[in-house]
Design a protein around this motif. Structure first.
Motif, PDB file in Angstrom:
ATOM      1  N   GLN A  45      10.740  -0.110   8.215  1.00  0.00           N
ATOM      2  CA  GLN A  45      10.062   0.164   6.950  1.00  0.00           C
ATOM      3  C   GLN A  45      10.251  -0.991   5.960  1.00  0.00           C
ATOM      4  O   GLN A  45      10.869  -0.850   4.912  1.00  0.00           O
ATOM      5  CB  GLN A  45      10.495   1.497   6.372  1.00  0.00           C
ATOM      6  CG  GLN A  45      10.050   2.654   7.248  1.00  0.00           C
ATOM      7  CD  GLN A  45       9.975   3.952   6.511  1.00  0.00           C
ATOM      8  OE1 GLN A  45      10.768   4.211   5.621  1.00  0.00           O
ATOM      9  NE2 GLN A  45       9.013   4.768   6.872  1.00  0.00           N
ATOM     10  N   ALA A  46       9.673  -2.126   6.318  1.00  0.00           N
ATOM     11  CA  ALA A  46       9.822  -3.376   5.570  1.00  0.00           C
ATOM     12  C   ALA A  46       9.387  -3.277   4.115  1.00  0.00           C
ATOM     13  O   ALA A  46       9.793  -4.100   3.301  1.00  0.00           O
ATOM     14  CB  ALA A  46       9.039  -4.478   6.270  1.00  0.00           C
ATOM     15  N   LEU A  47       8.569  -2.311   3.772  1.00  0.00           N
ATOM     16  CA  LEU A  47       8.050  -2.209   2.408  1.00  0.00           C
ATOM     17  C   LEU A  47       8.539  -0.954   1.688  1.00  0.00           C
ATOM     18  O   LEU A  47       7.882  -0.451   0.779  1.00  0.00           O
ATOM     19  CB  LEU A  47       6.520  -2.246   2.441  1.00  0.00           C
ATOM     20  CG  LEU A  47       5.916  -3.519   3.028  1.00  0.00           C
ATOM     21  CD1 LEU A  47       4.400  -3.398   3.128  1.00  0.00           C
ATOM     22  CD2 LEU A  47       6.307  -4.746   2.230  1.00  0.00           C
ATOM     23  N   CYS A  48       9.690  -0.462   2.081  1.00  0.00           N
ATOM     24  CA  CYS A  48      10.241   0.758   1.498  1.00  0.00           C
ATOM     25  C   CYS A  48      10.351   0.634  -0.019  1.00  0.00           C
ATOM     26  O   CYS A  48      10.931  -0.320  -0.541  1.00  0.00           O
ATOM     27  CB  CYS A  48      11.604   1.052   2.112  1.00  0.00           C
ATOM     28  SG  CYS A  48      12.246   2.665   1.663  1.00  0.00           S
ATOM     29  N   GLY A  49       9.757   1.588  -0.735  1.00  0.00           N
ATOM     30  CA  GLY A  49       9.825   1.619  -2.187  1.00  0.00           C
ATOM     31  C   GLY A  49       8.829   0.731  -2.909  1.00  0.00           C
ATOM     32  O   GLY A  49       8.752   0.747  -4.130  1.00  0.00           O
ATOM     33  N   VAL A  50       8.037  -0.036  -2.176  1.00  0.00           N
ATOM     34  CA  VAL A  50       7.047  -0.931  -2.774  1.00  0.00           C
ATOM     35  C   VAL A  50       5.784  -0.124  -3.099  1.00  0.00           C
ATOM     36  O   VAL A  50       5.360   0.712  -2.312  1.00  0.00           O
ATOM     37  CB  VAL A  50       6.730  -2.084  -1.793  1.00  0.00           C
ATOM     38  CG1 VAL A  50       5.562  -2.914  -2.267  1.00  0.00           C
ATOM     39  CG2 VAL A  50       7.962  -2.940  -1.573  1.00  0.00           C
ATOM     40  N   ARG A  51       5.192  -0.378  -4.275  1.00  0.00           N
ATOM     41  CA  ARG A  51       3.928   0.285  -4.656  1.00  0.00           C
ATOM     42  C   ARG A  51       2.792  -0.711  -4.495  1.00  0.00           C
ATOM     43  O   ARG A  51       2.742  -1.719  -5.196  1.00  0.00           O
ATOM     44  CB  ARG A  51       3.987   0.802  -6.088  1.00  0.00           C
ATOM     45  CG  ARG A  51       4.891   2.023  -6.213  1.00  0.00           C
ATOM     46  CD  ARG A  51       4.914   2.616  -7.598  1.00  0.00           C
ATOM     47  NE  ARG A  51       3.619   2.884  -8.174  1.00  0.00           N
ATOM     48  CZ  ARG A  51       2.902   4.001  -7.976  1.00  0.00           C
ATOM     49  NH1 ARG A  51       3.336   4.937  -7.197  1.00  0.00           N
ATOM     50  NH2 ARG A  51       1.746   4.164  -8.586  1.00  0.00           N
ATOM     51  N   ILE A  52       1.889  -0.395  -3.562  1.00  0.00           N
ATOM     52  CA  ILE A  52       0.805  -1.307  -3.209  1.00  0.00           C
ATOM     53  C   ILE A  52      -0.547  -0.701  -3.581  1.00  0.00           C
ATOM     54  O   ILE A  52      -0.861   0.420  -3.174  1.00  0.00           O
ATOM     55  CB  ILE A  52       0.826  -1.625  -1.704  1.00  0.00           C
ATOM     56  CG1 ILE A  52       2.117  -2.353  -1.338  1.00  0.00           C
ATOM     57  CG2 ILE A  52      -0.392  -2.467  -1.310  1.00  0.00           C
ATOM     58  CD1 ILE A  52       2.255  -2.678   0.130  1.00  0.00           C
ATOM     59  N   LEU A  53      -1.319  -1.465  -4.340  1.00  0.00           N
ATOM     60  CA  LEU A  53      -2.692  -1.090  -4.641  1.00  0.00           C
ATOM     61  C   LEU A  53      -3.588  -1.590  -3.514  1.00  0.00           C
ATOM     62  O   LEU A  53      -3.504  -2.760  -3.133  1.00  0.00           O
ATOM     63  CB  LEU A  53      -3.145  -1.726  -5.959  1.00  0.00           C
ATOM     64  CG  LEU A  53      -4.649  -1.659  -6.254  1.00  0.00           C
ATOM     65  CD1 LEU A  53      -5.090  -0.231  -6.520  1.00  0.00           C
ATOM     66  CD2 LEU A  53      -5.014  -2.565  -7.412  1.00  0.00           C
ATOM     67  N   ILE A  54      -4.433  -0.712  -3.004  1.00  0.00           N
ATOM     68  CA  ILE A  54      -5.445  -1.103  -2.026  1.00  0.00           C
ATOM     69  C   ILE A  54      -6.798  -0.999  -2.711  1.00  0.00           C
ATOM     70  O   ILE A  54      -7.173   0.069  -3.202  1.00  0.00           O
ATOM     71  CB  ILE A  54      -5.416  -0.194  -0.780  1.00  0.00           C
ATOM     72  CG1 ILE A  54      -4.102  -0.353  -0.026  1.00  0.00           C
ATOM     73  CG2 ILE A  54      -6.610  -0.501   0.124  1.00  0.00           C
ATOM     74  CD1 ILE A  54      -3.931   0.615   1.125  1.00  0.00           C
TER      75      ILE A  54
ATOM     76  N   GLY B  74       6.683   2.096   4.859  1.00  0.00           N
ATOM     77  CA  GLY B  74       7.518   2.627   3.788  1.00  0.00           C
ATOM     78  C   GLY B  74       6.980   2.478   2.385  1.00  0.00           C
ATOM     79  O   GLY B  74       7.639   2.882   1.421  1.00  0.00           O
ATOM     80  N   ALA B  75       5.799   1.917   2.224  1.00  0.00           N
ATOM     81  CA  ALA B  75       5.241   1.685   0.882  1.00  0.00           C
ATOM     82  C   ALA B  75       4.630   2.955   0.298  1.00  0.00           C
ATOM     83  O   ALA B  75       4.197   3.847   1.028  1.00  0.00           O
ATOM     84  CB  ALA B  75       4.176   0.595   0.938  1.00  0.00           C
ATOM     85  N   ASP B  76       4.597   3.005  -1.022  1.00  0.00           N
ATOM     86  CA  ASP B  76       3.808   3.992  -1.750  1.00  0.00           C
ATOM     87  C   ASP B  76       2.472   3.319  -2.006  1.00  0.00           C
ATOM     88  O   ASP B  76       2.433   2.180  -2.477  1.00  0.00           O
ATOM     89  CB  ASP B  76       4.461   4.353  -3.090  1.00  0.00           C
ATOM     90  CG  ASP B  76       5.777   5.086  -2.922  1.00  0.00           C
ATOM     91  OD1 ASP B  76       5.887   5.911  -1.998  1.00  0.00           O
ATOM     92  OD2 ASP B  76       6.702   4.821  -3.720  1.00  0.00           O
ATOM     93  N   VAL B  77       1.384   4.008  -1.715  1.00  0.00           N
ATOM     94  CA  VAL B  77       0.053   3.414  -1.844  1.00  0.00           C
ATOM     95  C   VAL B  77      -0.670   3.982  -3.052  1.00  0.00           C
ATOM     96  O   VAL B  77      -0.709   5.199  -3.247  1.00  0.00           O
ATOM     97  CB  VAL B  77      -0.772   3.634  -0.558  1.00  0.00           C
ATOM     98  CG1 VAL B  77      -2.195   3.121  -0.733  1.00  0.00           C
ATOM     99  CG2 VAL B  77      -0.102   2.951   0.628  1.00  0.00           C
ATOM    100  N   VAL B  78      -1.233   3.096  -3.844  1.00  0.00           N
ATOM    101  CA  VAL B  78      -2.102   3.467  -4.965  1.00  0.00           C
ATOM    102  C   VAL B  78      -3.520   3.214  -4.485  1.00  0.00           C
ATOM    103  O   VAL B  78      -3.862   2.115  -4.074  1.00  0.00           O
ATOM    104  CB  VAL B  78      -1.783   2.623  -6.217  1.00  0.00           C
ATOM    105  CG1 VAL B  78      -2.759   2.955  -7.341  1.00  0.00           C
ATOM    106  CG2 VAL B  78      -0.340   2.835  -6.651  1.00  0.00           C
ATOM    107  N   GLY B  79      -4.337   4.219  -4.538  1.00  0.00           N
ATOM    108  CA  GLY B  79      -5.704   4.128  -4.034  1.00  0.00           C
ATOM    109  C   GLY B  79      -5.793   4.826  -2.698  1.00  0.00           C
ATOM    110  O   GLY B  79      -5.033   5.752  -2.444  1.00  0.00           O
ATOM    111  N   PRO B  80      -6.680   4.386  -1.868  1.00  0.00           N
ATOM    112  CA  PRO B  80      -7.493   3.193  -2.006  1.00  0.00           C
ATOM    113  C   PRO B  80      -8.570   3.327  -3.087  1.00  0.00           C
ATOM    114  O   PRO B  80      -9.158   4.390  -3.250  1.00  0.00           O
ATOM    115  CB  PRO B  80      -8.136   3.008  -0.636  1.00  0.00           C
ATOM    116  CG  PRO B  80      -7.834   4.219   0.165  1.00  0.00           C
ATOM    117  CD  PRO B  80      -6.843   5.035  -0.566  1.00  0.00           C
TER     118      PRO B  80
END
Length: 128
Positions: free
Chosen positions: A9-18, A37-43
């Protein structure tokens, strides 16, 4: 895009906008980032939705298609840069000249890409 589980989970806790207007690609990207592991905003499928998210969400990173419909994501990338949020482009198109000038050195991942390539590019950008 081939999906594989990322146990680390290389992106654990990261918030990424798609910001992607092709819904199947957007959903695949969302799954790939969530698997990492990321939290995603969007798409976000429109410029208005993407701008709203940039203005109102705490973001670690954004992944932008170069165009949403017929409109470039230039305004979105400008706002991200203004706010100090790193971003990369994931697109099957070349970056327009004006955007190349403004986004000097921006990472562009060509579609289609394997899940690990896209997640890896995001992790690399965050580590820089």
């Amino acid at each position: 895009m081939v999906r594989t589980a990322d146990e680390n989970q290389a992106l654990c806790g990261v918030r990424i906008l798609i910001a992607e207007d092709e819904i199947l690609i957007a959903l695949d990207m969302e799954a790939a980032f969530r698997d990492a592991g990321a939290d995603v905003v969007g798409p976000c499928t429109t410029i208005a939705a993407a701008l709203d998210a940039v203005r109102n969400e705490a973001l670690s990173l954004a992944v932008l298609d170069i165009r949403l419909g017929q409109v470039t994501t230039e305004e979105v990338s400008d706002l991200l840069a203004e706010r100090g949020v790193p971003f990369l482009f994931y697109s099957g198109q070349a970056l327009p000249v004006e955007m190349q000038r403004k986004c000097n050195g921006a990472l562009v991942v060509d579609k289609p890409a394997a899940q690990q390539d896209l997640v890896g590019a995001a992790a690399k950008l965050l580590a820089a």
